[in-house]
Design an enzyme around this catalytic site. Sequence first.
Site, PDB file in Angstrom:
ATOM      1  N   LEU A  55      11.024  -2.647   1.369  1.00 13.45           N
ATOM      2  CA  LEU A  55      10.878  -1.320   0.763  1.00 13.45           C
ATOM      3  C   LEU A  55      10.127  -1.510  -0.549  1.00 13.45           C
ATOM      4  CD1 LEU A  55      14.441   0.313   1.080  1.00 13.45           C
ATOM      5  CD2 LEU A  55      12.425   0.856   2.439  1.00 13.45           C
ATOM      6  N   ASP A  56       9.273  -0.546  -0.897  1.00 16.86           N
ATOM      7  CA  ASP A  56       8.600  -0.609  -2.195  1.00 16.86           C
ATOM      8  C   ASP A  56       9.648  -0.643  -3.304  1.00 16.86           C
ATOM      9  OD1 ASP A  56       6.186  -0.415  -0.877  1.00 16.86           O
ATOM     10  OD2 ASP A  56       5.969   1.740  -1.225  1.00 16.86           O
ATOM     11  N   ARG A  57       9.284  -1.232  -4.422  1.00 18.83           N
ATOM     12  CA  ARG A  57      10.224  -1.371  -5.538  1.00 18.83           C
ATOM     13  C   ARG A  57      10.841  -0.028  -5.957  1.00 18.83           C
ATOM     14  NH1 ARG A  57       8.753  -3.980 -11.475  1.00 18.83           N
ATOM     15  NH2 ARG A  57      10.850  -3.874 -12.320  1.00 18.83           N
ATOM     16  N   ARG A  68       3.524   7.187   1.650  1.00 19.44           N
ATOM     17  CA  ARG A  68       2.948   7.676   0.396  1.00 19.44           C
ATOM     18  C   ARG A  68       1.484   8.085   0.584  1.00 19.44           C
ATOM     19  NH1 ARG A  68       4.630   2.816  -3.566  1.00 19.44           N
ATOM     20  NH2 ARG A  68       3.529   4.095  -5.113  1.00 19.44           N
TER      21      ARG A  68
END
Length: 319
Positions: free
Chosen positions: A143-145, A245
Amino acid sequence: MKTENPGVQFVAITAENAGQRIDNFLRTQLKGVPKSMIYRILRKGEVRVNKGRVKPEYKLEAGDEVRIPPVRVAEREDQAVSPKLEKVAALADAILYEDDHLLVLNKPAGTAVHGGSGLSFGVIEGLRALRPEARFLELVHRLDRDTSGILLVAKKRSALRALHEQLREKGMQKDYLALVRGDWPSHLKVVQAPLLKNILQSGERVVRVSAEGKPSETRFKVEERFGWATLVKASPVTGRTHQIRVHTLHGGHPIAFDDRYGDREFDSQLASTGLARLFLHAAALTFTHPGTGETLRMEAPLDGALKQCLTRLRQQTKK
Protein backbone atom coordinates in the site's frame (compact mmCIF):
# COMPACT_ATOMS: atom_id res chain seq x y z
CA MET A 1 -6.23 -11.13 43.77
CA LYS A 2 -3.52 -13.09 45.60
CA THR A 3 0.09 -12.03 45.89
CA GLU A 4 3.08 -14.37 45.88
CA ASN A 5 6.68 -13.19 45.94
CA PRO A 6 7.23 -9.46 46.43
CA GLY A 7 5.52 -7.45 43.73
CA VAL A 8 4.16 -10.38 41.67
CA GLN A 9 0.42 -10.19 41.09
CA PHE A 10 -2.00 -12.97 40.15
CA VAL A 11 -5.21 -11.69 38.60
CA ALA A 12 -8.26 -13.90 38.06
CA ILE A 13 -10.07 -13.01 34.83
CA THR A 14 -13.80 -12.42 35.16
CA ALA A 15 -16.46 -12.48 32.43
CA GLU A 16 -16.06 -8.70 32.20
CA ASN A 17 -12.50 -9.03 30.84
CA ALA A 18 -13.06 -12.19 28.81
CA GLY A 19 -12.35 -11.72 25.09
CA GLN A 20 -9.83 -8.93 25.69
CA ARG A 21 -6.31 -9.30 24.26
CA ILE A 22 -3.65 -9.86 26.91
CA ASP A 23 -1.55 -6.89 25.69
CA ASN A 24 -4.52 -4.51 25.99
CA PHE A 25 -5.42 -5.96 29.42
CA LEU A 26 -1.87 -5.37 30.67
CA ARG A 27 -2.00 -1.77 29.48
CA THR A 28 -4.99 -1.16 31.77
CA GLN A 29 -3.31 -2.98 34.69
CA LEU A 30 0.10 -1.31 34.26
CA LYS A 31 -0.85 2.31 33.76
CA GLY A 32 2.06 4.56 32.87
CA VAL A 33 4.23 1.65 31.72
CA PRO A 34 5.47 2.14 28.14
CA LYS A 35 3.91 -0.16 25.56
CA SER A 36 7.40 -1.30 24.58
CA MET A 37 7.99 -2.65 28.09
CA ILE A 38 4.65 -4.48 28.08
CA TYR A 39 5.61 -6.26 24.86
CA ARG A 40 9.05 -6.96 26.28
CA ILE A 41 7.73 -8.75 29.40
CA LEU A 42 5.29 -10.70 27.21
CA ARG A 43 8.07 -11.71 24.82
CA LYS A 44 10.35 -12.81 27.66
CA GLY A 45 7.59 -14.95 29.19
CA GLU A 46 7.48 -12.94 32.44
CA VAL A 47 3.72 -12.67 32.00
CA ARG A 48 2.01 -16.05 32.32
CA VAL A 49 -1.57 -17.16 31.79
CA ASN A 50 -2.45 -20.37 33.66
CA LYS A 51 1.31 -20.81 34.22
CA GLY A 52 2.06 -20.79 30.47
CA ARG A 53 3.58 -18.28 28.05
CA VAL A 54 1.21 -16.41 25.72
CA LYS A 55 1.53 -14.18 22.68
CA PRO A 56 0.34 -10.54 22.69
CA GLU A 57 -2.74 -11.46 20.62
CA TYR A 58 -3.93 -14.12 23.13
CA LYS A 59 -7.57 -13.46 24.08
CA LEU A 60 -8.37 -13.90 27.75
CA GLU A 61 -11.05 -16.31 28.90
CA ALA A 62 -13.13 -16.20 32.09
CA GLY A 63 -11.31 -18.20 34.77
CA ASP A 64 -7.81 -17.52 33.41
CA GLU A 65 -5.17 -16.64 35.97
CA VAL A 66 -2.69 -13.99 34.84
CA ARG A 67 0.71 -13.63 36.47
CA ILE A 68 1.94 -10.02 36.26
CA PRO A 69 5.58 -9.43 37.26
CA PRO A 70 6.72 -6.34 39.15
CA VAL A 71 7.52 -3.60 36.67
CA ARG A 72 9.71 -0.69 37.70
CA VAL A 73 9.66 2.30 35.39
CA ALA A 74 12.23 5.01 35.90
CA GLU A 75 10.98 8.41 34.80
CA ARG A 76 13.86 8.72 32.37
CA GLU A 77 13.07 5.37 30.78
CA ASP A 78 9.43 6.36 30.37
CA GLN A 79 10.47 9.54 28.61
CA ALA A 80 13.12 7.83 26.52
CA VAL A 81 10.77 5.46 24.70
CA SER A 82 11.68 6.03 21.09
CA PRO A 83 9.09 6.97 18.48
CA LYS A 84 10.06 3.74 16.71
CA LEU A 85 8.98 1.62 19.70
CA GLU A 86 5.75 3.59 19.97
CA LYS A 87 5.06 2.80 16.31
CA VAL A 88 5.71 -0.89 16.93
CA ALA A 89 3.22 -0.88 19.78
CA ALA A 90 0.67 0.94 17.61
CA LEU A 91 1.01 -1.82 15.00
CA ALA A 92 -0.05 -4.37 17.62
CA ASP A 93 -3.34 -2.50 18.02
CA ALA A 94 -3.80 -2.44 14.24
CA ILE A 95 -3.80 -6.24 13.82
CA LEU A 96 -7.23 -7.35 12.57
CA TYR A 97 -6.59 -11.09 12.27
CA GLU A 98 -3.73 -13.51 12.81
CA ASP A 99 -3.12 -17.25 12.62
CA ASP A 100 -0.19 -19.54 11.83
CA HIS A 101 -0.32 -18.73 8.09
CA LEU A 102 -0.99 -15.01 7.85
CA LEU A 103 -1.53 -11.69 9.55
CA VAL A 104 -3.98 -8.98 8.48
CA LEU A 105 -3.24 -5.39 9.47
CA ASN A 106 -5.20 -2.14 9.26
CA LYS A 107 -2.17 -0.08 8.22
CA PRO A 108 -2.17 3.48 9.57
CA ALA A 109 -1.81 6.32 7.06
CA GLY A 110 1.68 7.80 6.95
CA THR A 111 3.46 4.52 7.71
CA ALA A 112 5.48 2.99 4.89
CA VAL A 113 5.11 -0.76 4.29
CA HIS A 114 8.88 -1.17 4.54
CA GLY A 115 11.94 0.94 5.37
CA GLY A 116 14.18 2.41 2.68
CA SER A 117 14.32 5.65 0.72
CA GLY A 118 15.49 7.43 3.86
CA LEU A 119 12.92 5.68 6.10
CA SER A 120 14.29 3.56 8.94
CA PHE A 121 10.90 2.18 9.91
CA GLY A 122 8.22 0.37 7.97
CA VAL A 123 5.37 -2.00 8.74
CA ILE A 124 7.40 -5.12 8.02
CA GLU A 125 10.31 -4.00 10.26
CA GLY A 126 7.79 -3.12 12.99
CA LEU A 127 6.08 -6.51 12.77
CA ARG A 128 9.43 -8.32 12.93
CA ALA A 129 10.24 -6.37 16.11
CA LEU A 130 6.80 -7.24 17.49
CA ARG A 131 7.10 -10.92 16.56
CA PRO A 132 10.80 -11.73 17.13
CA GLU A 133 9.94 -15.43 17.35
CA ALA A 134 8.42 -15.44 13.84
CA ARG A 135 10.87 -17.03 11.42
CA PHE A 136 9.10 -15.70 8.33
CA LEU A 137 7.19 -12.44 7.82
CA GLU A 138 6.78 -11.06 4.30
CA LEU A 139 4.42 -8.61 2.63
CA VAL A 140 1.93 -10.23 0.25
CA HIS A 141 1.19 -6.88 -1.46
CA ARG A 142 1.83 -3.19 -0.84
CA LEU A 143 0.00 0.00 0.00
CA ASP A 144 1.25 3.53 -0.65
CA ARG A 145 2.63 5.21 2.46
CA ASP A 146 -0.30 7.65 2.72
CA THR A 147 -2.95 5.00 2.02
CA SER A 148 -4.50 3.33 5.07
CA GLY A 149 -6.24 -0.01 5.37
CA ILE A 150 -5.90 -3.73 4.86
CA LEU A 151 -2.43 -5.12 4.39
CA LEU A 152 -1.77 -8.85 4.15
CA VAL A 153 1.41 -10.39 5.60
CA ALA A 154 2.42 -14.05 5.10
CA LYS A 155 3.91 -15.98 8.03
CA LYS A 156 4.97 -18.98 5.94
CA ARG A 157 6.70 -19.20 2.57
CA SER A 158 4.00 -21.61 1.36
CA ALA A 159 1.32 -19.06 2.31
CA LEU A 160 3.19 -16.30 0.46
CA ARG A 161 3.38 -18.44 -2.69
CA ALA A 162 -0.33 -19.34 -2.52
CA LEU A 163 -1.43 -15.74 -1.97
CA HIS A 164 0.85 -14.44 -4.74
CA GLU A 165 -0.75 -16.96 -7.08
CA GLN A 166 -4.20 -15.62 -6.15
CA LEU A 167 -2.99 -12.12 -6.99
CA ARG A 168 -1.63 -13.26 -10.36
CA GLU A 169 -4.82 -15.18 -11.19
CA LYS A 170 -6.96 -12.21 -10.04
CA GLY A 171 -8.49 -14.39 -7.34
CA MET A 172 -8.21 -11.68 -4.69
CA GLN A 173 -10.88 -8.97 -4.44
CA LYS A 174 -9.67 -5.59 -3.14
CA ASP A 175 -12.11 -2.79 -2.35
CA TYR A 176 -10.95 0.74 -1.54
CA LEU A 177 -12.88 3.82 -0.45
CA ALA A 178 -11.84 7.15 -1.97
CA LEU A 179 -13.25 10.66 -1.65
CA VAL A 180 -13.00 12.34 -5.04
CA ARG A 181 -13.63 15.79 -6.45
CA GLY A 182 -16.99 16.60 -8.03
CA ASP A 183 -20.01 14.48 -8.83
CA TRP A 184 -18.81 11.09 -10.08
CA PRO A 185 -21.11 9.97 -12.95
CA SER A 186 -23.06 6.78 -12.21
CA HIS A 187 -22.36 5.42 -15.70
CA LEU A 188 -18.57 5.57 -15.15
CA LYS A 189 -18.24 2.08 -13.72
CA VAL A 190 -14.92 1.03 -15.24
CA VAL A 191 -11.73 2.92 -16.09
CA GLN A 192 -9.39 1.08 -18.47
CA ALA A 193 -6.30 3.19 -19.10
CA PRO A 194 -2.74 1.86 -19.58
CA LEU A 195 -0.30 3.14 -16.97
CA LEU A 196 3.37 4.00 -17.45
CA LYS A 197 5.66 4.40 -14.44
CA ASN A 198 8.49 6.96 -14.49
CA ILE A 199 11.21 7.22 -11.86
CA LEU A 200 12.37 10.82 -11.39
CA GLN A 201 15.98 11.73 -10.55
CA SER A 202 14.88 12.20 -6.95
CA GLY A 203 13.78 8.56 -6.88
CA GLU A 204 10.12 9.61 -6.75
CA ARG A 205 7.69 7.46 -8.73
CA VAL A 206 5.23 9.24 -11.00
CA VAL A 207 2.66 7.31 -13.02
CA ARG A 208 0.72 8.59 -16.03
CA VAL A 209 -1.75 7.28 -18.56
CA SER A 210 0.15 6.35 -21.73
CA ALA A 211 -0.43 4.10 -24.74
CA GLU A 212 3.03 2.71 -23.97
CA GLY A 213 2.00 1.69 -20.46
CA LYS A 214 0.74 -1.59 -19.00
CA PRO A 215 -2.98 -2.50 -19.33
CA SER A 216 -4.79 -1.37 -16.18
CA GLU A 217 -8.40 -1.62 -15.03
CA THR A 218 -10.32 -0.28 -12.03
CA ARG A 219 -14.04 -0.74 -11.32
CA PHE A 220 -15.95 2.03 -9.56
CA LYS A 221 -19.23 2.29 -7.65
CA VAL A 222 -20.72 5.42 -6.08
CA GLU A 223 -21.18 4.97 -2.33
CA GLU A 224 -22.28 8.47 -1.28
CA ARG A 225 -22.72 11.89 -2.90
CA PHE A 226 -22.02 15.28 -1.33
CA GLY A 227 -22.66 17.51 -4.35
CA TRP A 228 -19.11 18.77 -4.89
CA ALA A 229 -17.47 15.54 -3.68
CA THR A 230 -18.24 11.82 -4.02
CA LEU A 231 -17.30 8.80 -1.94
CA VAL A 232 -16.58 5.96 -4.35
CA LYS A 233 -15.68 2.30 -3.95
CA ALA A 234 -12.71 1.49 -6.20
CA SER A 235 -11.88 -2.15 -6.98
CA PRO A 236 -8.64 -2.58 -8.96
CA VAL A 237 -8.61 -5.56 -11.33
CA THR A 238 -4.91 -5.08 -12.04
CA GLY A 239 -2.36 -4.00 -9.44
CA ARG A 240 -0.29 -1.16 -10.89
CA THR A 241 1.57 1.46 -8.86
CA HIS A 242 -0.72 4.41 -7.94
CA GLN A 243 -3.45 2.83 -10.10
CA ILE A 244 -6.56 4.13 -8.31
CA ARG A 245 -5.03 7.58 -7.82
CA VAL A 246 -4.20 7.96 -11.53
CA HIS A 247 -7.44 6.38 -12.79
CA THR A 248 -9.60 8.75 -10.70
CA LEU A 249 -7.57 11.69 -12.07
CA HIS A 250 -7.97 10.31 -15.61
CA GLY A 251 -11.73 10.17 -15.03
CA GLY A 252 -11.67 13.86 -14.06
CA HIS A 253 -12.16 13.28 -10.33
CA PRO A 254 -8.87 13.33 -8.37
CA ILE A 255 -8.72 12.04 -4.79
CA ALA A 256 -8.78 14.41 -1.82
CA PHE A 257 -5.36 15.44 -0.50
CA ASP A 258 -3.40 13.50 -3.10
CA ASP A 259 -0.08 15.37 -3.04
CA ARG A 260 0.96 13.91 -6.40
CA TYR A 261 -2.19 13.71 -8.54
CA GLY A 262 -4.66 15.89 -6.63
CA ASP A 263 -6.27 19.31 -6.85
CA ARG A 264 -5.21 21.95 -4.29
CA GLU A 265 -8.44 23.92 -4.71
CA PHE A 266 -10.50 20.83 -3.90
CA ASP A 267 -8.31 20.18 -0.86
CA SER A 268 -8.89 23.73 0.41
CA GLN A 269 -12.67 23.24 0.05
CA LEU A 270 -12.34 20.31 2.45
CA ALA A 271 -10.54 22.37 5.11
CA SER A 272 -13.76 22.70 7.14
CA THR A 273 -13.89 18.90 7.56
CA GLY A 274 -10.48 18.81 9.26
CA LEU A 275 -9.08 16.42 6.67
CA ALA A 276 -5.33 16.68 6.08
CA ARG A 277 -4.45 13.28 4.59
CA LEU A 278 -5.03 11.31 1.41
CA PHE A 279 -8.60 9.96 1.46
CA LEU A 280 -7.79 6.51 0.11
CA HIS A 281 -8.48 3.51 2.33
CA ALA A 282 -8.19 -0.22 1.60
CA ALA A 283 -11.52 -1.12 3.17
CA ALA A 284 -11.98 -4.81 2.36
CA LEU A 285 -10.08 -7.81 1.05
CA THR A 286 -11.58 -11.15 -0.01
CA PHE A 287 -9.27 -14.12 -0.59
CA THR A 288 -8.89 -17.86 -0.11
CA HIS A 289 -7.10 -18.88 3.08
CA PRO A 290 -3.87 -20.64 2.01
CA GLY A 291 -4.17 -23.22 4.79
CA THR A 292 -7.88 -24.03 5.14
CA GLY A 293 -9.12 -23.17 1.65
CA GLU A 294 -12.03 -21.16 3.06
CA THR A 295 -13.01 -17.79 1.64
CA LEU A 296 -12.16 -14.95 4.02
CA ARG A 297 -13.45 -11.38 3.78
CA MET A 298 -11.54 -8.93 5.94
CA GLU A 299 -12.80 -5.40 6.57
CA ALA A 300 -10.80 -2.50 7.99
CA PRO A 301 -12.64 0.39 9.69
CA LEU A 302 -11.89 3.97 8.67
CA ASP A 303 -9.65 5.93 11.00
CA GLY A 304 -10.89 8.92 13.00
CA ALA A 305 -9.79 11.54 10.45
CA LEU A 306 -11.69 9.91 7.57
CA LYS A 307 -14.80 9.25 9.70
CA GLN A 308 -14.83 12.86 10.87
CA CYS A 309 -14.50 14.12 7.29
CA LEU A 310 -17.54 12.11 6.15
CA THR A 311 -19.59 13.14 9.20
CA ARG A 312 -18.96 16.84 8.51
CA LEU A 313 -19.69 16.45 4.78
CA ARG A 314 -23.03 14.82 5.66
CA GLN A 315 -23.83 17.68 8.02
CA GLN A 316 -22.96 20.26 5.34
CA THR A 317 -25.01 18.42 2.70
CA LYS A 318 -28.14 18.45 4.93
CA LYS A 319 -28.02 22.25 5.33
